[in-house]
Design an enzyme around this catalytic site. Sequence first.
Site, short mmCIF file in Angstrom:
data_model
loop_
_atom_site.label_atom_id
_atom_site.label_comp_id
_atom_site.label_asym_id
_atom_site.label_seq_id
_atom_site.Cartn_x
_atom_site.Cartn_y
_atom_site.Cartn_z
CB SER A 113 -17.43 22.13 47.47
OG SER A 113 -17.05 22.75 48.95
NE ARG A 160 -14.18 25.57 55.67
CZ ARG A 160 -12.66 26.28 55.80
NH1 ARG A 160 -12.30 27.87 56.70
NH2 ARG A 160 -12.39 25.51 54.83
CE LYS A 197 -11.55 25.32 50.89
NZ LYS A 197 -12.54 23.91 50.54
#
Length: 217
Positions: free
Chosen positions: A113, A44, A142
Amino acid sequence: MKNNVKKEDMLLYIVTDRSWLGESTLEEEVCAAIDGGATFLQIREKDMAHQDFLHEARNLKELARAAGIPYVINDEVEIALEVDADGVHIGQSDGAVAETRKKIGPNKILGVSAQTLEQALAAEKEGADYLGVGAVFSTSTKTDAKAVSFETLKSICSSVKIPVVAIGGISEENLLELSGSKVDGVAVISAVFAQPDTRAAAQKIRKLSEKMVKSND
């Protein structure tokens, strides 16, 4: 369509984050996490130049292949295809699941997700191989992640046939609170990469995840 992911691949799903690197390289930290028992790798990167991302992705792909664990790229479908990664993971705002499946083909891994049962069922129907459900706990990684209750996580796990990994704020201290949810494993960032000893942290989380998953039987 065949499923490209096994439930046991979800046991210790690690997501890279270079903000915790210190003096180590990302490759060194990923190696340590794999040595500690990681079963899945997601790379990521949100702010990396294209060529740098490609270079890193190729290096990490070799580590994952050598370890025999699945390897996906977060969001960046084109980079995933360019480096021939095992697949890609997308969020709800990263494009339609069916469209992404069409781009990557039937044999690549597609992770999606989900925060609700409706999203989970739709993703499965449109070709997802596994779901990342969260945030199951509050997370600093996040900040825009919406909370997912234990009841919603359990409902999703009971309603889909594809593997489910829980993500968001998971730590050594709270992981076992997911016992009984029927989730197949945990996705972590800081619980492994922010710790003084990445390998030892991965070993601890892996053992706890195995204990948690056994509680589903």
